[in-house]
Write a protein that holds these residues in place. Structure first.
Motif, PDB file in Angstrom:
ATOM      1  N   HIS A  39     -23.325  10.035 -13.250  1.00  0.00           N
ATOM      2  CA  HIS A  39     -23.287  10.214 -11.816  1.00  0.00           C
ATOM      3  C   HIS A  39     -21.878  10.196 -11.296  1.00  0.00           C
ATOM      4  O   HIS A  39     -21.500  10.983 -10.450  1.00  0.00           O
ATOM      5  N   THR A  40     -21.078   9.263 -11.831  1.00  0.00           N
ATOM      6  CA  THR A  40     -19.694   9.177 -11.366  1.00  0.00           C
ATOM      7  C   THR A  40     -19.007  10.505 -11.605  1.00  0.00           C
ATOM      8  O   THR A  40     -18.295  11.016 -10.758  1.00  0.00           O
ATOM      9  N   GLU A  41     -19.266  11.097 -12.775  1.00  0.00           N
ATOM     10  CA  GLU A  41     -18.624  12.380 -13.052  1.00  0.00           C
ATOM     11  C   GLU A  41     -19.086  13.413 -12.043  1.00  0.00           C
ATOM     12  O   GLU A  41     -18.291  14.175 -11.522  1.00  0.00           O
ATOM     13  N   ALA A  48     -13.932  16.952  -6.113  1.00  0.00           N
ATOM     14  CA  ALA A  48     -12.882  17.891  -6.477  1.00  0.00           C
ATOM     15  C   ALA A  48     -13.198  19.249  -5.860  1.00  0.00           C
ATOM     16  O   ALA A  48     -12.326  19.944  -5.368  1.00  0.00           O
ATOM     17  N   LYS A  49     -14.486  19.620  -5.855  1.00  0.00           N
ATOM     18  CA  LYS A  49     -14.868  20.902  -5.248  1.00  0.00           C
ATOM     19  C   LYS A  49     -14.528  20.913  -3.774  1.00  0.00           C
ATOM     20  O   LYS A  49     -14.158  21.917  -3.210  1.00  0.00           O
ATOM     21  N   HIS A  50     -14.689  19.738  -3.164  1.00  0.00           N
ATOM     22  CA  HIS A  50     -14.480  19.645  -1.721  1.00  0.00           C
ATOM     23  C   HIS A  50     -13.040  19.773  -1.339  1.00  0.00           C
ATOM     24  O   HIS A  50     -12.736  19.935  -0.186  1.00  0.00           O
ATOM     25  N   LYS A  51     -12.129  19.583  -2.306  1.00  0.00           N
ATOM     26  CA  LYS A  51     -10.776  19.332  -1.819  1.00  0.00           C
ATOM     27  C   LYS A  51     -10.186  20.536  -1.128  1.00  0.00           C
ATOM     28  O   LYS A  51      -9.294  20.401  -0.336  1.00  0.00           O
ATOM     29  N   GLU A  52     -10.696  21.749  -1.404  1.00  0.00           N
ATOM     30  CA  GLU A  52     -10.138  22.872  -0.638  1.00  0.00           C
ATOM     31  C   GLU A  52     -10.528  22.716   0.819  1.00  0.00           C
ATOM     32  O   GLU A  52      -9.736  22.886   1.704  1.00  0.00           O
ATOM     33  N   ARG A  53     -11.807  22.427   1.080  1.00  0.00           N
ATOM     34  CA  ARG A  53     -12.189  22.276   2.481  1.00  0.00           C
ATOM     35  C   ARG A  53     -12.258  20.798   2.801  1.00  0.00           C
ATOM     36  O   ARG A  53     -13.283  20.265   3.140  1.00  0.00           O
ATOM     37  N   ALA A 142      -9.111  18.181 -11.366  1.00  0.00           N
ATOM     38  CA  ALA A 142     -10.560  18.134 -11.528  1.00  0.00           C
ATOM     39  C   ALA A 142     -10.895  18.061 -13.007  1.00  0.00           C
ATOM     40  O   ALA A 142     -11.793  17.342 -13.425  1.00  0.00           O
ATOM     41  N   ASP A 143     -10.113  18.824 -13.828  1.00  0.00           N
ATOM     42  CA  ASP A 143     -10.385  18.770 -15.270  1.00  0.00           C
ATOM     43  C   ASP A 143     -10.116  17.387 -15.817  1.00  0.00           C
ATOM     44  O   ASP A 143     -10.891  16.830 -16.590  1.00  0.00           O
ATOM     45  N   VAL A 144      -8.974  16.848 -15.395  1.00  0.00           N
ATOM     46  CA  VAL A 144      -8.624  15.510 -15.879  1.00  0.00           C
ATOM     47  C   VAL A 144      -9.744  14.548 -15.498  1.00  0.00           C
ATOM     48  O   VAL A 144     -10.180  13.721 -16.286  1.00  0.00           O
ATOM     49  N   LEU A 145     -10.200  14.727 -14.268  1.00  0.00           N
ATOM     50  CA  LEU A 145     -11.251  13.820 -13.796  1.00  0.00           C
ATOM     51  C   LEU A 145     -12.488  13.959 -14.651  1.00  0.00           C
ATOM     52  O   LEU A 145     -13.143  12.992 -14.986  1.00  0.00           O
ATOM     53  N   ALA A 146     -12.808  15.210 -14.964  1.00  0.00           N
ATOM     54  CA  ALA A 146     -14.055  15.407 -15.674  1.00  0.00           C
ATOM     55  C   ALA A 146     -13.973  14.773 -17.060  1.00  0.00           C
ATOM     56  O   ALA A 146     -14.908  14.169 -17.533  1.00  0.00           O
ATOM     57  N   LEU A 778     -21.508   4.457  -4.328  1.00  0.00           N
ATOM     58  CA  LEU A 778     -20.769   3.570  -5.229  1.00  0.00           C
ATOM     59  C   LEU A 778     -20.002   4.345  -6.286  1.00  0.00           C
ATOM     60  O   LEU A 778     -19.086   3.820  -6.891  1.00  0.00           O
ATOM     61  N   ALA A 779     -20.409   5.588  -6.523  1.00  0.00           N
ATOM     62  CA  ALA A 779     -19.713   6.341  -7.564  1.00  0.00           C
ATOM     63  C   ALA A 779     -18.419   6.946  -7.044  1.00  0.00           C
ATOM     64  O   ALA A 779     -17.678   7.563  -7.786  1.00  0.00           O
TER      65      ALA A 779
END
Length: 1520
Positions: A39-41, A48-53, A142-146, A778-779
């Motif tokens: 879930h956290t991922e 990360a998807k949101h960061k553009e908007r 986003a990749d690093v995060l994933a 929480l995630a």
């Protein structure tokens, strides 16, 4: 400011070398329920998807005293932060380089403004950020995060952008202040145009030439909010339902493309046979007797102390002998022999702390042996525990009179000074009894409890807290209890003398069933770990499993997590003895992550994967399902990966393409032995679900609860359900019990639970689970700043739909900005993953959410506090703009009746034209001597000759004594002296303008007639307030300048004030015209009194600041002044023998006319009471009215309010002092607004005891173009009240409704139309006449209309439009003055003095005050009334709009910590009652909303003050 100075603070995000759980340690967080790595991922990817908007959320402004932290870091923009575990410093500039040159709010508001907000993984300078060159970096992140979700908590991934260059959008304002280039329409500020920035409270508008707001911190934020709100919303819903009439609210219609269940009808699932083993005991008491006698030394229970050392071991022998003793004492030693207190079948409360399972077990089995029904409950710690009251109701309804408790607990209960235990709130009176051996008598040799086989009697009652906070008691029979123990024994393969470690609460639920009941049936040894020990040492249970080589452990996912947090300190853990790890909350969708993480770490320590056994249970159905311990080497069970959007529509869809919004589930095993199970539709008839449909699980078995104690109806709906198949036939002759769990039966008969009925929230027709939303919140990891388990999610109903509210406890060390970042990211995450908006997100200080006894959150109590405005959050973010999609459609205006429609006589398209008039002045024959004079100055000279000693004016001081008085001749003489001074000292010509700056009193009257005698034009001006020169003096100066006064007349005192130091600071004192003080007048009279040649010349100018902050002066000619006085004389029947009490400000409008002019014209005596004196002595006005036996009195709303508030409790003492108001026949409130009916009614009610007749109280109505249109007067019918539909009013329609109907608004008639006045209702846009009972603008035609605005610029258009308008069709000849007020006329059943039917005029509100929102017209007062009603701490409210946003300002009478409670309440009430979304809520101190002398709110001043950031608000919330 150099943009590169604000280097962003970012630590390079590299996969950290520390171990996977290092992140947890570094954050020091404990209770991480529901954390799912999957879930956290998902959440991280969603963010990360949101960061553009990126969501541009303006941060709320908060007064410093409200900010929780003390550290200065909370206020400085973020700079560099140190990484965790000694990683290097990241990011650039430090705060010192900026020296606070820009404060936090501006910083964040610009941060959010900058063109692209990024989460770049390097500290990019702002130049690259703004050029948008960071997309790639963000993608990398986003990749690093994933790959690596577990980023150390110190790597703030905060989506900060660098502060852009400040000069970017501050309009390069000149340093010497803002140039105000616009005069208010209708008499503005000529020379006022080039001045320093006006102070708050001044009469100019803070706008530049084209009406654009002057840039300021606040308006930048609002602009940002507007930009954010322009983003496309969710697709609007198409269909509507009609709410009473055309006011349309949207309602969800099923979309044909939504996922629907398509499977076949499910079949009910049967569990294995419950195999009766020969040596199973016939009842639990029989089992206890057996073990107590054959193996008395066998250990039954070992209790640990907080150091993890065994506190005591209870053997089966001791448990048996002690239970027998308890049973004997219960039945024989309470009460008397004849009247025992407890009889078999009675209910008794068991109140035991969580660290004393031994005492609880003894008491529980003692009750069973005595055939008494135990009701285990929590220990009430204080009288006001969350939920303790509801528990009390349960005890009361069960008829509990005795409470058993342990010694230690008894000592710890709160005591009264006499040593007794007080009655807890809501509890029945109970006798506290400590069943410990030393307090008990030994049973006689021949006494033995009767051991029966299990039967249908109630064995015990388990309490259950409902969604709404109510507490129910679930009764469990002896047969059910025994059968349940057998089913557990069979499914868990329990054997004699096994050791079981229990961490759960042993008083109820899984803990009670395994560790108190089933354990005794099987002679097992229970190791009990108290909650207190887990808090100190989270590993304690694992250590005990190793130490005792336990076969079974009962835990919650929380306990597994706690163990993970601390596991590194343990070397020699070995879990190979465990054959079964029962996970009590295994049905919670989020337990899977704890199970996985736990297995991951402890597999190396001997933990076998097949040992983990999640189970599902509920208070009603007991154990619903439990996973059986598998044989070694069997394949581990499969997972369900379900699509969350599918679940929200109640259907099961295996993993869709959208990987972000999936729910991974583990099964909770198969159906219990001897049970039949199915899933039924959530609403309506209990029909079987389809195979791919989510429903409520129901079970049919002996081993469930049988009823809710004492509640037959609810029992039937829950415990006696007959599921039916498609054709409506029941699937079984036996009743099923609803489990309260939502789920489905999967392949191979495995049970999957996706949530609880209690946590279900239906928003816009889709179902969401509170637990799922908690997990998503929480995630949102990178901001580790809310306490893990302390988060509450519930829904409230606003505007016909449920709205989601999330409340979390934040850590004390988090800064405002952290909180805000976290909040906006939680919103994004929930939006992406659940596709649902959060209506309100609130953060409260740690440890302030109401707790349940074991430390969980008391949800219903939290919701109650939220709705009552008593939660006291420290941060709130409301998102009504995003969530509320079912508002009515914006209105399209209908074309009105045009000239083409045929007018027949006085009808407009079938309706009577709305017109009315007062009596005709020409036809009234009376012996009015003053009529033969054209000028007031002549009337005064005539009175001075004919009745020289008649007293015209009496001025009272604050003690009610006469301060001074004037007879006709005294006034005439003083006026002559003043005229002489004017011509000598002032060298004035006729027609010169003179400003009279006097306090309310007699000097003002004398100066006014002095000016008339000298041929000058007087302008009365309110003097500056000595305590508040800075804001009041500029207005005085402005009126003097705008009116082109060539000299100022005043008293010596004010003369000094005008030249004081404070005055110098406020205005340029060198530019005052000559100031003449009139305290010492010379003894000479002027050579000759001036007589005007033409009655149409100016008599005086009347200046007033309107409620919208416009300064407008109107010209009153001699003709109009005389006509005005005559009209009032006739309406109020004023003669020289009358006395009238006046408590008004004498500076403009009707107040001035009554104070200065009417007595001279009509000859009556005016008793003058300056309203300011009432602040010293609130009873002054009413006492004077009583003392002088006055029949007619005039006051303002502020005076009435002062009396209502200040004398509310003193009516008795006033009565005893002889105050008598029974002679009053008219008490008129002089006003220029809609009558304040609530105030006039409460005033009438309050002083009814003093003889005030309710019919006496009425209002008048005047405006700038005509200072008095209506005035109640003496004859004529009483004022009437009608109720109109507030929703129709928004559409400019009048719809009369019954009193008390929803959305009704009471309107009181504004007094009778004055003689000589004609009014008509016209359409303000087309200028056509309106029909009766239609809302339109009130137009007046009368001899005392003002003759025009007095302006510096000849603003001819406004002039002709306001003062000489003509109808576009119909009677196009008459010249009308437009009042600028909306109202309607209605012909009543009453008759007026002339015998005609009476036309009542109802004023609705000023056009310039009205707000156009969503195509509808709103009057601020209606919204304000709703808001003031919503919370006791709101004393006053004002609303205005700014760029289509509704801004609500409330004054808080309470502690600053209540400020944030008001935000959701204000938003809710405005949505519910007005269908409007509040954009900004501003909470300010008492007295900040400016009010003028008439008691009207100055909303535009307030708006200017807000935009110029001068209000010093306690809190400003920007709703999303």
């Amino acid at each position: 400011m150099d943009p590169s100075m604000g280097q962003e603070r970012r630590t390079p995000v590299t996969p950290s070398s520390s171990s996977r759980y290092n992140r947890r340690r570094s954050s020091g967080s404990r209770d991480e329920r529901y954390r799912s790595d999957v879930h956290t991922e998902a959440v991280q990817a969603a963010l990360a998807k949101h960061k553009e908007r990126k969501m541009a959320v303006p941060m709320p402004s908060k007064r410093r005293s409200l900010v929780v932290q003390t550290s200065m870091d909370a206020y400085t923009p973020p700079d560099s932060s140190s990484g965790s575990e000694g990683e290097g410093q990241g990011g650039g500039g430090t705060s010192s380089s900026r020296e606070g040159s820009i404060n936090m709010e501006q910083w964040i508001s610009r941060a959010v403004h900058s063109s692209t907000t990024t989460t770049s993984s390097t500290a990019s300078s702002s130049s690259s950020t703004r050029s948008g060159g960071s997309g790639a970096a963000a993608g990398r992140l986003a990749d690093v995060l994933a790959q690596h979700v577990h980023i150390s908590a110190q790597h703030h991934l905060q989506n900060h952008s660098a502060p852009p260059d400040v000069t970017g959008y501050t309009n390069n304002t000149a340093a010497d202040g803002i140039q105000v280039e616009r005069a208010p329409p209708g008499g503005g500020g000529g020379s006022a145009a080039h001045r320093q920035t006006p102070k708050y409270g001044n009469a100019e508008l803070m706008e530049t030439g084209d009406g654009v707001p002057v840039s300021s911190r606040v308006s930048a934020k609002i602009q940002q909010l507007v930009n954010t709100l322009k983003r496309p919303k969710r697709p609007p819903l198409r269909e509507f339902f009609v709410d009473d009439f055309e006011e349309l609210l949207e309602v969800q219609q099923p979309d044909p493309n939504l996922p629907k269940a398509e499977g076949a009808q499910m079949a009910a699932m049967r569990g294995e046979q419950l195999g009766v083993v020969t040596n199973w005991p016939p009842s639990l008491e029989a089992a206890l007797q057996r073990w107590g006698t054959i193996s008395p030394k066998a250990p039954c229970l070992t209790t640990m102390d907080t150091n993890g050392k065994p506190l005591y071991v209870l053997t089966y022998g001791k448990l048996w002998s002690r239970s027998v003793k308890v049973a004997y004492n219960l039945l024989h030693k309470l009460g008397t022999k004849q009247e025992p207190l407890v009889r078999p079948g009675d209910r008794v409360a068991l109140v035991f702390p969580n660290n004393d399972p031994g005492a609880f077990m003894t008491a529980f089995y003692g009750c069973l042996l005595a055939e008494v029904v135990p009701v285990p409950i929590e220990v009430p710690l204080t009288r006001k525990d969350a939920g303790s009251q509801q528990i009390g109701f349960l005890l009361g309804s069960c008829g509990v009179t005795v409470a058993l408790t342990s010694d230690a607990c008894h000592k710890g209960l709160p005591k009264t000074p006499t040593g007794e235990i007080p009655q807890f709130k809501g509890w029945p009176k109970v006798l506290w009894f400590v069943p410990e051996s030393k307090h008990l008598s030994k049973p006689p040799r021949d006494w033995f409890p009767q051991i029966k086989d299990a039967n249908q009697d109630t064995a015990y009652i388990e309490y259950k807290t409902c969604k709404d906070g109510g507490v129910l008691g679930v009764t469990v029979t002896r047969t059910a209890m025994l059968t349940h123990c057998q089913a557990l024994t069979q499914s868990c393969s329990y054997t004699e003398a096994e050791t079981i470690v229990n961490v759960l609460d042993f008083k109820k639920d899984v803990g009670l069933w395994h560790a108190v009941l089933t354990s005794v049936m099987n002679m097992m040894h229970v190791i009990s770990i108290p909650y207190a020990l887990m808090k100190v040492n989270p590993l304690s249970w694992i250590q005990k499993v190793c130490q005792f080589k336990a076969k079974v452990a009962c835990v919650k996912s929380r306990d597994m997590h706690w163990a993970l947090v601390a596991h590194r300190d343990q070397r020699d853990v070995n879990l190979s003895s465990l054959r079964m790890l029962v996970v009590a909350d295994g049905s919670n969708p989020w337990s899977i992550s704890s199970c996985d993480a736990f297995l991951n770490v402890f597999q190396t320590k001997g933990l076998r994967p097949e040992v983990i056994c999640p189970c599902a249970s509920s208070p009603e159905a007991l154990t619903v399902a439990i996973r059986r311990p598998l044989e070694e080497g069997a394949t581990p069970p499969s997972r369900g990966v379900l699509s969350m959007p599918g679940l929200s529509h109640g259907v099961i869809r295996v993993d869709s393409e959208e990987k972000l919004s999936v729910l991974t589930l583990q099964d909770v095993g198969s159906v219990m032995p001897g049970a039949l199970m199915c899933a039924v539709k959530v609403e309506g008839v209990p029909q079987l679900c389809k195979t791919d449909e989510i429903g409520e699980m129901c079970v049919c078995t002996v081993a469930t609860g049988t009823s809710y104690y004492g509640l037959a109806g609810m029992t039937k709906n829950t415990f006696e359900v007959f599921p039916v198949s498609n054709n409506g036939t029941p699937i079984s002759e036996f009743p099923f019990t609803r489990t309260g769990l939502l789920g489905f039966i999967g392949p191979a008969g495995l049970i999957f639970v996706i949530g609880k009925m209690d946590g279900l929230m239906v928003v816009g027709g889709r179902r969401h689970n509170a637990d799922d939303i908690v997990a998503t919140a929480l995630a949102v990891e990178p901001m580790k700043f809310v306490y893990r388990g302390r988060i509450a999610v519930f829904s409230i109903t606003v505007l016909h739909d449920e709205r989601i509210v999330v409340v979390a406890e934040q850590r004390p060390d988090s800064t405002e900005e952290d909180s805000f970042q976290w909040m906006s990211r939680v919103l994004q995450a929930i939006d992406s993953i659940h596709q649902v908006g959060v209506y309100c997100l609130a953060l409260v200080p740690s440890n302030t959410l109401p707790k349940t006894p074991l430390g969980g959150i008391h949800l219903s109590e939290a919701k109650q506090l939220f709705l009552e405005g008593a939660l006291h959050p420290c941060n709130v973010l409301m998102c009504p703009h995003t969530c509320v999609t079912n508002l009515p459609k914006p209105r399209q205006k209908q074309p009105e009746i045009g000239p083409a429609s045929v007018m027949v006589g006085n009808l407009v398209s079938g309706k009577r034209i709305a017109q009315a008039s007062g009596r005709d002045l020409g036809q009234i024959e009376d012996n009015d001597q003053a009529r033969k004079f054209l000028f007031l100055s002549e009337v005064l000279q005539w009175r001075a000759q004919t009745t020289p000693d008649h007293v015209l004016y009496t001025l009272l001081n604050s003690r009610g004594a006469i301060a001074s008085s004037l007879t006709c001749v005294q006034l005439h003489k003083r006026a002559e002296k003043i005229a002489a001074v004017l011509s000598e000292r002032g060298h004035l010509q006729d027609g010169d303008h003179v400003a009279l700056v006097y306090p309310p009193g007699i000097d003002l009257i004398a100066a006014f007639y002095g000016c008339l005698y000298a041929g000058c034009v007087p302008i009365t001006v309110r003097p500056p307030h000595p305590q508040n020169i800075a804001t009041t003096l500029p207005t005085v100066k402005m009126i003097v300048e705008v009116s082109r006064s060539v000299c100022v007349m005043t008293t010596q005192l004010i003369c000094k004030l005008l030249r004081s130091k404070e005055a110098l600071a406020a205005v340029d004192v060198r530019t005052w015209p000559p100031v003449i003080d009139t305290d010492d007048l010379p003894k000479k009279k002027p050579p000759l009194l001036y007589k005007p040649s033409n009655p149409d010349t100016l008599a005086y100018l009347d200046f007033s600041v309107s409620t919208t902050g416009m300064l407008a002066g109107v010209k009153m000619s001699h003709t109009a002044t005389s006509a005005f006085c005559r009209s009032i004389k006739l309406q109020c029947e004023l003669y020289p023998s009358r006395e009238v009490a006046i408590c008004l400000d004498p500076y403009c409008g009707l107040g001035f006319v009554l104070w200065c002019l009417c007595s001279v014209y009509s000859g009556h005596q005016s008793i003058l009471i300056p309203p300011s004196e009432l602040e010293v002595n609130p009873a002054l006005w009413l006492s004077a009215v009583s003392q002088y036996k006055v029949r007619d009195t005039f006051c303002s709303y502020s005076v009435m309010e002062l009396c209502t508030k200040g004398l509310g409790l003193q009516t008795d003492s006033l009565k005893s002092r002889g105050v008598d108001l029974s002679r009053v026949r008219t008490c008129v409130v002089v006003a220029e607004e809609r009558p304040r009916i609530a105030l006039t009614q409460s005033f009438s009610k309050l002083f009814k005891d003093l003889g005030l007749h309710p019919r006496a109280v009425s209002t008048s109505f005047g405006c700038r173009v005509n200072l008095a249109i209506c005035l109640q007067g003496t004859s004529g019918p009483d004022p009437t009240t009608v109720f109109v539909d507030m929703r129709a009013l928004r559409h400019d329609r009048v719809r009369l409704v019954e009193r008390g109907s929803p959305h009704s608004l009471p309107l009181m008639e504004s007094g009778k139309i004055l003689p000589g006045v004609r009014i008509i209702i016209a359409n303000p846009e087309t200028k056509g006449p309106m029909g009766e009972s239609h809302l339109g603008e009130i137009w007046a035609h009368s001899g005392h209309n003002a003759s025009g605005y007095f302006t510096v610029y000849g603003d001819e258009v406004l002039q002709s439009d306001h003062f000489s308008s003509r109808l576009s069709f119909g009677d196009t000849q008459t010249v009308w003055a437009r009042t600028g007020y909306l109202g309607f006329l209605r012909r009543t059943e009453l008759t007026d003095a002339s015998g005609e039917r009476h036309d009542a005029l109802y004023v609705v509100g000023a056009l310039e005050e009205a707000m156009e929102l969503r195509g509808m017209r709103y009057h601020p007062i209606d919204i304000e009334t709703s808001v003031i009603r919503t919370h006791k701490s709101i004393t006053e409210c004002a609303v205005f709009t700014w760029t289509n946003l509704l801004v609500v300002v409330v004054e808080l009478d309470g502690s600053e910590h209540e400020a944030l409670d008001l935000v959701p309440l204000v938003t809710n009430v405005v949505l519910e009652e007005h269908y409007l979304i509040v954009g900004v809520v501003v909470v300010v101190d008492i007295g900040v909303i400016p009010i003028n002398s008439r008691g009207e709110k100055q909303r535009m001043h307030l708006r200017d003050g807000f935009l110029a950031d001068q209000l010093d608000p306690i809190y400003v919330a920007y709703n999303m």
